[in-house]
Scaffold this motif. Sequence first.
Motif, PDB file in Angstrom:
ATOM      1  N   THR A 192      11.921  -7.882  -8.688  1.00 14.40           N
ATOM      2  CA  THR A 192      12.967  -8.223  -9.281  1.00 14.40           C
ATOM      3  C   THR A 192      14.675  -8.221  -8.992  1.00 14.40           C
ATOM      4  N   VAL A 193      14.747  -7.630  -7.779  1.00 14.34           N
ATOM      5  CA  VAL A 193      16.249  -7.293  -7.173  1.00 14.34           C
ATOM      6  C   VAL A 193      15.691  -9.231  -6.759  1.00 14.34           C
ATOM      7  N   PHE A 194      14.520  -9.360  -5.287  1.00 16.29           N
ATOM      8  CA  PHE A 194      14.930 -10.858  -4.543  1.00 16.29           C
ATOM      9  C   PHE A 194      14.990 -11.224  -5.773  1.00 16.29           C
ATOM     10  N   SER A 195      14.138 -11.520  -6.708  1.00 15.45           N
ATOM     11  CA  SER A 195      13.838 -13.157  -7.902  1.00 15.45           C
ATOM     12  C   SER A 195      15.735 -13.074  -8.680  1.00 15.45           C
ATOM     13  N   TYR A 196      16.231 -11.892  -8.618  1.00 14.93           N
ATOM     14  CA  TYR A 196      18.025 -12.260  -9.124  1.00 14.93           C
ATOM     15  C   TYR A 196      18.545 -12.465  -8.326  1.00 14.93           C
ATOM     16  N   GLU A 208       0.762  -1.562   0.029  1.00 18.12           N
ATOM     17  CA  GLU A 208      -0.368  -0.148   0.508  1.00 18.12           C
ATOM     18  C   GLU A 208       0.596   0.657  -0.268  1.00 18.12           C
ATOM     19  N   LYS A 209       2.136   1.416   0.454  1.00 22.65           N
ATOM     20  CA  LYS A 209       3.226   2.589   0.518  1.00 22.65           C
ATOM     21  C   LYS A 209       4.189   2.621  -0.684  1.00 22.65           C
ATOM     22  N   ILE A 210       4.425   1.495  -0.956  1.00 22.64           N
ATOM     23  CA  ILE A 210       5.714   1.861  -1.526  1.00 22.64           C
ATOM     24  C   ILE A 210       4.828   1.645  -3.233  1.00 22.64           C
ATOM     25  N   ASP A 211       5.042   2.592  -3.666  1.00 22.84           N
ATOM     26  CA  ASP A 211       4.537   2.861  -5.084  1.00 22.84           C
ATOM     27  C   ASP A 211       4.828   2.048  -5.962  1.00 22.84           C
ATOM     28  N   LEU A 212       4.116   1.607  -6.649  1.00 21.91           N
ATOM     29  CA  LEU A 212       4.242   0.462  -7.655  1.00 21.91           C
ATOM     30  C   LEU A 212       5.770  -0.060  -8.993  1.00 21.91           C
ATOM     31  N   GLU A 213       6.253   0.988  -9.187  1.00 20.05           N
ATOM     32  CA  GLU A 213       7.632   0.960  -9.785  1.00 20.05           C
ATOM     33  C   GLU A 213       8.579   0.627  -8.840  1.00 20.05           C
ATOM     34  N   LYS A 214       9.162   1.110  -7.483  1.00 20.70           N
ATOM     35  CA  LYS A 214       9.690   0.372  -6.313  1.00 20.70           C
ATOM     36  C   LYS A 214       9.606  -0.669  -6.044  1.00 20.70           C
ATOM     37  N   LEU A 215       7.913  -1.018  -5.947  1.00 26.93           N
ATOM     38  CA  LEU A 215       7.449  -2.096  -5.072  1.00 26.93           C
ATOM     39  C   LEU A 215       8.250  -3.154  -6.393  1.00 26.93           C
ATOM     40  N   SER A 216       7.913  -2.754  -7.820  1.00 25.42           N
ATOM     41  CA  SER A 216       8.218  -4.200  -8.939  1.00 25.42           C
ATOM     42  C   SER A 216       9.849  -3.871  -9.288  1.00 25.42           C
ATOM     43  N   TYR A 217      10.226  -2.944  -8.874  1.00 25.95           N
ATOM     44  CA  TYR A 217      11.907  -3.404  -8.344  1.00 25.95           C
ATOM     45  C   TYR A 217      12.777  -3.761  -7.669  1.00 25.95           C
ATOM     46  N   GLU A 273       2.055  -8.240 -13.304  1.00 24.26           N
ATOM     47  CA  GLU A 273       0.559  -7.941 -13.628  1.00 24.26           C
ATOM     48  C   GLU A 273      -0.602  -7.945 -12.259  1.00 24.26           C
ATOM     49  N   LYS A 274       0.280  -9.178 -11.513  1.00 20.16           N
ATOM     50  CA  LYS A 274      -0.464  -9.498  -9.865  1.00 20.16           C
ATOM     51  C   LYS A 274      -0.542  -8.556  -9.337  1.00 20.16           C
ATOM     52  N   ILE A 275       1.103  -8.452  -8.698  1.00 20.08           N
ATOM     53  CA  ILE A 275       1.148  -6.789  -7.818  1.00 20.08           C
ATOM     54  C   ILE A 275       0.431  -5.818  -8.437  1.00 20.08           C
ATOM     55  N   ASN A 302       8.322   5.987   9.172  1.00 20.57           N
ATOM     56  CA  ASN A 302       7.808   7.772   9.252  1.00 20.57           C
ATOM     57  C   ASN A 302       7.882   7.682   7.612  1.00 20.57           C
ATOM     58  N   THR A 303       7.878   7.211   6.570  1.00 18.11           N
ATOM     59  CA  THR A 303       7.122   7.052   4.871  1.00 18.11           C
ATOM     60  C   THR A 303       7.717   7.964   4.612  1.00 18.11           C
ATOM     61  N   ASN A 304       9.597   8.460   4.697  1.00 16.90           N
ATOM     62  CA  ASN A 304      10.791   9.446   4.572  1.00 16.90           C
ATOM     63  C   ASN A 304      11.139   8.738   2.827  1.00 16.90           C
ATOM     64  N   ALA A 305      10.720   8.830   1.813  1.00 14.42           N
ATOM     65  CA  ALA A 305      11.155   8.721   0.748  1.00 14.42           C
ATOM     66  C   ALA A 305      12.203   8.640   0.894  1.00 14.42           C
ATOM     67  N   GLY A 306      13.077   9.141   1.229  1.00  6.46           N
ATOM     68  CA  GLY A 306      14.512   8.592   1.563  1.00  6.46           C
ATOM     69  C   GLY A 306      15.096   6.877   1.620  1.00  6.46           C
ATOM     70  N   HIS A 307      14.416   6.786   2.175  1.00  5.88           N
ATOM     71  CA  HIS A 307      14.725   5.632   2.705  1.00  5.88           C
ATOM     72  C   HIS A 307      14.580   4.780   1.374  1.00  5.88           C
ATOM     73  N   LEU A 308      13.778   4.708   0.876  1.00  2.00           N
ATOM     74  CA  LEU A 308      13.570   3.882  -0.128  1.00  2.00           C
ATOM     75  C   LEU A 308      15.273   3.965  -0.963  1.00  2.00           C
TER      76      LEU A 308
END
Length: 403
Positions: A41-45, A29-38, A125-127, A83-89
């Motif tokens: 992908t990192v985890f799978s790789y 819910e909190k992380i945007d789609l692009e970051k979450l997909s990235y 697509e599922k995400i 704290n929903t600070n984007a710098g942590h992402l």
Amino acid sequence: MTSENFDNHTIFDRLNSLKEILENEEVKEKIDLEKLSYFQTVFSYINQRVKLTIPDLIQQTELDSLSTELDAGISQINSFLGNTNAGHLTNATNNFIAAINRIKNFPIPVAKADFNFSRKIAEFEKIAKSKYKSLEKEKDELQAELTNFKTDLTTKETEIQRLIKLIEGKETEIQNLNSTFQTDFNNIKSEHNQNFENDKKTYRAEIDKSKEQFKKEIDELKNSIDTDTSTLISKLETKLSEAKKLVNLIGNVGITGNYQNIANSHKKSANFWRVTAIVFMSIFSILLVWTIIDLSSEGFNWTKSLIRLIAAAALSYPATYAARESSKHRKLETINRNAELELASINPFIEGLSDDKKQIIKEKLVEKYFGNNRNNDFLDTKEEGLSIPAFEKILSAISKLKG
């Protein structure tokens, strides 16, 4: 590195932790789609590369470095959830890039690559659908809140309109009350001013009348005080004169009283020494008479007669001393009584004289009575008692009587 050490390495715990975080609904819910997909992908790789790694060809330090980067990335994602600070992402992305650069160097079999892009697209697509559902849910919640807000706003607006009308009515009422109050106030003010002026005139007349009366009473009291003061001063002067006389009288009594006491003391001493002299002289006379009588007897004893005469002669000295002391004290008594009489009668005697003459006479009396030692002149007078020649004459007379 042995296979056993490879299987027990912490890299697998880090991968499991990353997988659990990415599957969490809050993260989706909190992380945007692009970051979450990235991150997916990192985890799978990384997960696939670790599984394909040949344990015997990899170093312990390389796995440790990879584990450290993954752990840092996981910590940054957890901080973002807090704290929903984007710098942590951004920091997490940098950590994962470093991890990818490290795992690229891991030795893997060339023919074992099983990375499936179709499955990756399906997962994406599922995400995306999951993210869409989350956004739909959030939109519905916002829509419900907006509807409630509009309803509440309408209610508040209605209440505000009602309050405005009420305030307008109260304002009109206040204006009417203000007008009535102003009219009443002006009437009361006018009446009060009129009453004040009337009372002021009345009080002024009463004050002037009281002032004149007080002035008259003060003048009478002043005249009375002046008269009483003159009389009082005259009486005080009379009392002062009487007090001076009384002080002089008291002083005279004090002085003459001392002289009288001294004279009485000398009188007692003179009487005592007189009695003492009479006693010794009586004994002396008895011894002489006894000796003379014994001369005419037949059994005359020279020894006894001589002893009696010596005893008589011895008694003559204390008799003479007692007589002299009695005479001295009698003279002192006479002197002190004369001084008492003179001092007691001096003030009545000079009462008719002026103060200057009184002072001169008193100064002369001071020279006469105080400090001149005239009372002790008689102490130098010598009185003879029964001397040796007198005693020899007595013995000669006794011998003649015997012959």
